[in-house]
Motif scaffolding. Structure first.
Motif, PDB file in Angstrom:
ATOM      1  N   VAL A  55       0.847  -1.203   0.000  1.00 18.95           N
ATOM      2  CA  VAL A  55       0.000   0.000   0.000  1.00 18.95           C
ATOM      3  C   VAL A  55       0.881   1.250   0.000  1.00 18.95           C
ATOM      4  CG1 VAL A  55      -1.628   1.339   1.414  1.00 18.95           C
ATOM      5  CG2 VAL A  55      -1.958  -1.118   1.124  1.00 18.95           C
ATOM      6  N   VAL A  56       1.909   1.224   0.834  1.00 16.71           N
ATOM      7  CA  VAL A  56       2.807   2.384   0.953  1.00 16.71           C
ATOM      8  C   VAL A  56       3.540   2.595  -0.376  1.00 16.71           C
ATOM      9  CG1 VAL A  56       4.841   3.292   2.154  1.00 16.71           C
ATOM     10  CG2 VAL A  56       3.078   2.053   3.446  1.00 16.71           C
ATOM     11  N   ARG A  57       4.068   1.518  -0.911  1.00 19.77           N
ATOM     12  CA  ARG A  57       4.810   1.598  -2.178  1.00 19.77           C
ATOM     13  C   ARG A  57       3.934   2.178  -3.290  1.00 19.77           C
ATOM     14  NH1 ARG A  57       9.789   1.689  -3.926  1.00 19.77           N
ATOM     15  NH2 ARG A  57      10.503  -0.247  -2.989  1.00 19.77           N
ATOM     16  N   GLU A  58       2.700   1.683  -3.341  1.00 16.47           N
ATOM     17  CA  GLU A  58       1.785   2.137  -4.389  1.00 16.47           C
ATOM     18  C   GLU A  58       1.491   3.638  -4.262  1.00 16.47           C
ATOM     19  OE1 GLU A  58      -2.636   0.792  -5.388  1.00 16.47           O
ATOM     20  OE2 GLU A  58      -1.245  -0.884  -5.166  1.00 16.47           O
ATOM     21  N   ALA A  59       1.263   4.066  -3.025  1.00 17.94           N
ATOM     22  CA  ALA A  59       0.965   5.497  -2.808  1.00 17.94           C
ATOM     23  C   ALA A  59       2.186   6.344  -3.166  1.00 17.94           C
ATOM     24  CB  ALA A  59       0.563   5.729  -1.351  1.00 17.94           C
ATOM     25  N   PHE A  60       3.370   5.891  -2.807  1.00 16.75           N
ATOM     26  CA  PHE A  60       4.590   6.639  -3.123  1.00 16.75           C
ATOM     27  C   PHE A  60       4.793   6.685  -4.637  1.00 16.75           C
ATOM     28  CE2 PHE A  60       7.050   6.018   1.179  1.00 16.75           C
ATOM     29  CZ  PHE A  60       6.047   6.724   1.822  1.00 16.75           C
ATOM     30  N   ASP A  61       4.588   5.532  -5.288  1.00 18.27           N
ATOM     31  CA  ASP A  61       4.734   5.493  -6.756  1.00 18.27           C
ATOM     32  C   ASP A  61       3.760   6.463  -7.421  1.00 18.27           C
ATOM     33  OD1 ASP A  61       6.711   3.643  -6.647  1.00 18.27           O
ATOM     34  OD2 ASP A  61       5.496   1.922  -7.272  1.00 18.27           O
ATOM     35  N   GLY A  62       2.558   6.535  -6.829  1.00 18.91           N
ATOM     36  CA  GLY A  62       1.509   7.396  -7.401  1.00 18.91           C
ATOM     37  C   GLY A  62       1.921   8.857  -7.494  1.00 18.91           C
ATOM     38  N   VAL A  63       2.835   9.297  -6.635  1.00 20.05           N
ATOM     39  CA  VAL A  63       3.296  10.689  -6.709  1.00 20.05           C
ATOM     40  C   VAL A  63       4.732  10.746  -7.237  1.00 20.05           C
ATOM     41  CG1 VAL A  63       1.744  11.658  -4.973  1.00 20.05           C
ATOM     42  CG2 VAL A  63       3.902  10.657  -4.225  1.00 20.05           C
ATOM     43  N   GLY A  64       5.174   9.631  -7.805  1.00 16.09           N
ATOM     44  CA  GLY A  64       6.519   9.606  -8.400  1.00 16.09           C
ATOM     45  C   GLY A  64       7.625   9.774  -7.373  1.00 16.09           C
ATOM     46  N   ALA A  65       7.377   9.293  -6.130  1.00 17.33           N
ATOM     47  CA  ALA A  65       8.383   9.464  -5.072  1.00 17.33           C
ATOM     48  C   ALA A  65       9.541   8.487  -5.254  1.00 17.33           C
ATOM     49  CB  ALA A  65       7.730   9.254  -3.708  1.00 17.33           C
ATOM     50  N   THR A  66      10.745   8.997  -5.196  1.00 13.95           N
ATOM     51  CA  THR A  66      11.931   8.140  -5.356  1.00 13.95           C
ATOM     52  C   THR A  66      13.039   8.624  -4.419  1.00 13.95           C
ATOM     53  OG1 THR A  66      12.701   9.596  -7.094  1.00 13.95           O
ATOM     54  CG2 THR A  66      11.609   7.559  -7.803  1.00 13.95           C
ATOM     55  N   GLY A  67      14.077   7.834  -4.305  1.00 15.52           N
ATOM     56  CA  GLY A  67      15.269   8.262  -3.561  1.00 15.52           C
ATOM     57  C   GLY A  67      15.488   7.458  -2.299  1.00 15.52           C
ATOM     58  N   PRO A  68      16.627   7.683  -1.638  1.00 19.54           N
ATOM     59  CA  PRO A  68      17.004   6.865  -0.483  1.00 19.54           C
ATOM     60  C   PRO A  68      16.042   6.976   0.705  1.00 19.54           C
ATOM     61  CG  PRO A  68      18.659   8.586  -0.941  1.00 19.54           C
ATOM     62  CD  PRO A  68      17.699   8.598  -2.078  1.00 19.54           C
ATOM     63  N   ALA A  69      15.456   8.159   0.940  1.00 19.37           N
ATOM     64  CA  ALA A  69      14.550   8.277   2.089  1.00 19.37           C
ATOM     65  C   ALA A  69      13.284   7.466   1.838  1.00 19.37           C
ATOM     66  CB  ALA A  69      14.194   9.748   2.338  1.00 19.37           C
ATOM     67  N   VAL A  70      12.817   7.500   0.594  1.00 21.73           N
ATOM     68  CA  VAL A  70      11.636   6.728   0.212  1.00 21.73           C
ATOM     69  C   VAL A  70      11.925   5.235   0.396  1.00 21.73           C
ATOM     70  CG1 VAL A  70      10.239   6.040  -1.796  1.00 21.73           C
ATOM     71  CG2 VAL A  70      10.728   8.464  -1.383  1.00 21.73           C
ATOM     72  N   GLU A  71      13.073   4.809  -0.122  1.00 21.57           N
ATOM     73  CA  GLU A  71      13.425   3.387  -0.040  1.00 21.57           C
ATOM     74  C   GLU A  71      13.574   2.941   1.416  1.00 21.57           C
ATOM     75  OE1 GLU A  71      13.044   1.393  -2.430  1.00 21.57           O
ATOM     76  OE2 GLU A  71      12.643   3.105  -3.734  1.00 21.57           O
ATOM     77  N   HIS A  72      14.159   3.783   2.227  1.00 26.50           N
ATOM     78  CA  HIS A  72      14.333   3.436   3.643  1.00 26.50           C
ATOM     79  C   HIS A  72      12.968   3.223   4.305  1.00 26.50           C
ATOM     80  CE1 HIS A  72      16.252   3.510   7.656  1.00 26.50           C
ATOM     81  NE2 HIS A  72      15.108   4.059   8.016  1.00 26.50           N
ATOM     82  N   THR A  73      12.055   4.152   4.073  1.00 21.70           N
ATOM     83  CA  THR A  73      10.746   4.061   4.717  1.00 21.70           C
ATOM     84  C   THR A  73       9.976   2.836   4.223  1.00 21.70           C
ATOM     85  OG1 THR A  73      10.676   6.420   5.136  1.00 21.70           O
ATOM     86  CG2 THR A  73       8.561   5.297   5.089  1.00 21.70           C
ATOM     87  N   VAL A  74      10.047   2.561   2.931  1.00 21.12           N
ATOM     88  CA  VAL A  74       9.355   1.382   2.404  1.00 21.12           C
ATOM     89  C   VAL A  74       9.966   0.107   3.009  1.00 21.12           C
ATOM     90  CG1 VAL A  74       8.905   0.009   0.327  1.00 21.12           C
ATOM     91  CG2 VAL A  74       8.653   2.501   0.253  1.00 21.12           C
TER      92      VAL A  74
END
Ligand code: BG6
Length: 457
Positions: A55-74
């Motif tokens: 769910v988190v990954r999908e929501a992040f992808d939906g806004v084009g979120a990328t980078g190390p902070a995103v990956e850490h949280t996922v």
């Protein structure tokens, strides 16, 4: 101040989390690659860590979120099956946090209240921050009680009453516009301003939110929270700094002065609800027939209130706050109308319209409407416009709100006193409506409101 290490979302499987919180968080984490945040979803629904991560990954992808902070949280996302009203469950959730935890109550008010009760029965980690969504309570008395219960748990500076309008870039721009230019501030008072409108008309209908909206209505959903916050930013005196303590104090002071216009809670308000109609080719059923609506509740989908700020600066100037659903023209702006000039020099032709400063919330821009000499006959007045585009902010509103929360900077959240005043103002008007002193009118979906409500603007 130490930043938040873990964000706990109570109500993780709810609509708010997937629609607003997670996309906001995704944008923030993309902007701040160095941030290291753990995210714990907590709710009653039986999910496992893997499902939540998706769910988190999908929501992040939906806004084009990328980078190390995103990956850490996922990578560190976790989900715990939790009954938010159980102290035992909350203790278990808090025990699994690292660093300073922020607990976000993405829950309806009644469940939030039970969760706060549960937190009182356990020991919570030092420094815990609490974030609460609107509606903050259901009236002035319950907001006051909620304030007492929250500040008994943590200090006022660790209570974040969220209002996403305070994260809108154009709302934030009010501060810069007012307090960094000499042009407008000296004119913003009763000597020069005839009227101020804060309008947020939406084309959206009910959007499957009957369970919440039918009990709230436009007055509580929009005016009690968002539009009064905007009014506070327009009417407040210049704060010493924009740090939380001073900003909250200036806004609380501004709201303390607000009351229904001329103290008349009956005359100050108008309400209506939409009947069947169509917006942009889409047919909408009448509100009363929408799934999940109880027509006897007489919920308004359009509310307009006229308020005043009883200060030397503003006394007597009407502030018209209005918001509605299913409207044809999505007017969303703060319009400041200045007084007429005292005398039109003989020989200039035409009736000068008053100067209007419009601060538009989507598209985000500022427009100053002025009279100028006509381009044809130079002695016939014409209307000229000075326009400045604000551009989208670096984050979306929830991104800004979460930025403040995770850095433990409460400037963009509502103070306890302000929250109580917002209810005090609205409670009086709502009481008149509930007592049937103000008729519930109708407007076809897709129109600009009831026909005889002169739509100014
Ligand atoms: C929410 C209201 O707080 O704000 C909604 O509950 C409304 O009814 C919304 O549509 C409007 O804000 P925005 O930022 O989505 O235009």
């Amino acid at each position: 101040t130490e930043k938040i290490g873990t964000l706990v979302v109570l109500g993780a499987t709810g609509d708010l989390t997937s629609r607003l919180l997670l996309p906001g968080l995704g944008r923030l984490l993309s902007e701040q690659p160095e941030r290291r945040l753990r995210l714990i979803g907590a709710d009653r629904a039986p999910r496992d860590g893997r499902q939540w991560t998706e769910v988190v990954r999908e929501a992040f992808d939906g806004v084009g979120a990328t980078g190390p902070a995103v990956e850490h949280t996922v990578a560190h996302a976790d989900y715990l099956v939790t009954d938010a009203s159980s102290g035992e469950d909350l203790e278990q959730v808090l025990a699994s946090t690292t660093g300073i935890p922020a607990v976000y109550f993405a829950l309806p008010p009644a469940v939030t209240s039970r969760a706060i009760g549960a937190l009182h029965r356990i020991t919570i980690p030092d420094g815990t921050v609490l974030a609460l969504e609107k509606p903050f309570g259901v009236d002035q008395a319950s907001a006051a009680q909620l304030n007492r219960r929250l500040t008994a748990l943590v200090g006022e500076d660790r209570v974040f009453r969220v209002d996403h309008f305070l994260g809108k870039s154009t709302v934030l721009n009010i501060l810069g516009l007012r307090f960094t230019n000499y042009l407008f501030e000296p004119l913003l008072n009763r000597d020069h301003v005839a009227k101020v409108e804060v309008v947020y008309d939406e084309a959206l209908g009910l959007e499957n939110r009957a369970g919440y909206y039918d009990r709230a209505g436009a007055l509580v959903d929009m005016i009690q929270s968002h539009l009064l916050q905007v009014m506070a930013l327009v009417t407040m005196d210049a704060p010493l700094s924009v740090h939380a303590t001073e900003l909250r104090a200036a806004k609380a002071e501004a709201l303390r002065a607000v009351r229904p216009y001329a103290g008349d809670a009956v005359a100050a308000g108008r309400r209506a609800r939409y009947t069947a109609g169509s917006i942009g080719g889409r047919d909408l059923p009448s509100y009363a027939e929408e799934h999940g609506v109880d027509p006897d509740r007489e919920t308004e989908t359009l509310a307009e209130v006229t308020l005043e700020s009883t200060t030397w600066r503003w006394a007597g100037v009407p502030f018209v706050l209005r918001s509605g659903k299913a409207l044809g023209a999505a007017r969303r702006e703060i319009a400041i109308t200045f007084r007429q000039v005292p005398h039109l020099p003989v020989g200039l032709d035409g009736v000068p319209a008053p100067t209007v400063l419009r601060i538009c919330l989507g598209p985000d821009r500022m427009v100053l409407e002025l009279n100028v000499n006509g381009s044809g006959d130079p002695f016939v007045l014409d209307r000229g416009r000075l326009t400045a585009e604000f551009g989208a902010g670096r984050l979306n509103p929830y991104g800004e709100v979460l930025h403040g929360l995770l850095d433990r900077d409460p400037s963009l959240s509502i103070g306890g006193e302000a929250a109580e005043h917002c209810w005090r103002i609205i409670d009086q008007i709502r009481a008149a409506w509930q007592a049937g002193q103000v008729p519930l009118e109708e407007y076809p979906a897709g129109s600009t409101g009831p026909e005889h409500w002169a739509s100014t603007g």
